[in-house]
Design an enzyme around this catalytic site. Structure first.
Site, PDB file in Angstrom:
ATOM      1  N   GLY A   1       0.815  -1.218   0.000  1.00 34.78           N
ATOM      2  CA  GLY A   1       0.000   0.000   0.000  1.00 34.78           C
ATOM      3  C   GLY A   1       0.843   1.260   0.000  1.00 34.78           C
ATOM      4  O   GLY A   1       0.532   2.238  -0.691  1.00 34.78           O
ATOM      5  N   CYS A   2       1.925   1.245   0.740  1.00 34.54           N
ATOM      6  CA  CYS A   2       2.798   2.420   0.831  1.00 34.54           C
ATOM      7  C   CYS A   2       3.507   2.679  -0.490  1.00 34.54           C
ATOM      8  O   CYS A   2       3.710   3.828  -0.883  1.00 34.54           O
ATOM      9  CB  CYS A   2       3.801   2.242   1.971  1.00 34.54           C
ATOM     10  SG  CYS A   2       2.985   2.065   3.575  1.00 34.54           S
ATOM     11  N   THR A   3       3.856   1.614  -1.194  1.00 36.84           N
ATOM     12  CA  THR A   3       4.500   1.749  -2.492  1.00 36.84           C
ATOM     13  C   THR A   3       3.524   2.358  -3.497  1.00 36.84           C
ATOM     14  O   THR A   3       3.876   3.308  -4.214  1.00 36.84           O
ATOM     15  CB  THR A   3       5.026   0.390  -2.983  1.00 36.84           C
ATOM     16  OG1 THR A   3       5.990  -0.091  -2.041  1.00 36.84           O
ATOM     17  CG2 THR A   3       5.655   0.499  -4.360  1.00 36.84           C
TER      18      THR A   3
ATOM     19  N   ALA B   1       3.052   6.087  -2.760  1.00 41.04           N
ATOM     20  CA  ALA B   1       4.216   6.873  -3.172  1.00 41.04           C
ATOM     21  C   ALA B   1       4.285   6.988  -4.700  1.00 41.04           C
ATOM     22  O   ALA B   1       4.623   8.046  -5.245  1.00 41.04           O
ATOM     23  CB  ALA B   1       5.496   6.255  -2.622  1.00 41.04           C
TER      24      ALA B   1
END
Length: 155
Positions: A45-47, A50
């Site tokens: 999710g963080c990738t 970003a």
């Protein structure tokens, strides 16, 4: 717990970016500023989040808006994350958690019945006047960066 609220100025806190340079958050007033918090570099999710903010970086730049992504990862890990995915969004390290505390994003979480402390995915949009104009808590990644861009356009 201290936490920023709508209409409050940008907190007077400092961070390190992926390259180890100091970021003085309060000094970033004067242009729109997006500060988003994500739990951990190089996780799914963080990738995606970003990558979405990176995809929209030219649109934010057109608005003269700066985007800062904050996690508690060490600068070296952020550097690897940035380089692995070709991210252009500025990544910032809050290893000590003081910035997470100032924004109220360090919260109790639960996963598979276990309770632990972690970053609540959240985004804060400050106007050029340095005051908090919008906030998003418990963010769902899909479409979020686009929604933040639309809010920035409305400032």
């Amino acid at each position: 717990m201290m936490t920023v609220a709508l209409g409050d100025p940008i907190p007077d806190v400092k961070l390190l970016d992926a390259d180890g340079a100091t970021i003085d958050l309060a000094a970033m007033a004067g242009a729109p500023l997006v500060v988003y918090f994500y739990p951990k570099a190089d996780t799914p999710g963080c990738t995606v989040e970003a990558q979405d903010f990176t995809r929209l970086a030219p649109d934010f730049a057109h608005l003269n808006a700066q985007v800062l992504a904050v996690s508690r990862d060490a600068p070296a890990r952020l550097c690897k994350f940035r380089d692995k995915y070709g991210l252009t969004v500025r990544l910032a390290s809050d290893e000590a958690g003081t910035v997470c505390e100032a924004f109220g994003t360090w919260v109790e979480k639960q996963n598979y019945g276990k309770t632990y402390m972690g970053i609540e995915r959240s985004t804060f949009l400050f106007g050029a006047d340095g005051k908090l104009a919008r906030e998003w808590r418990k963010v769902r990644v899909k479409g979020h960066a686009d929604a933040v861009l639309e809010a920035a356009k409305a400032l």
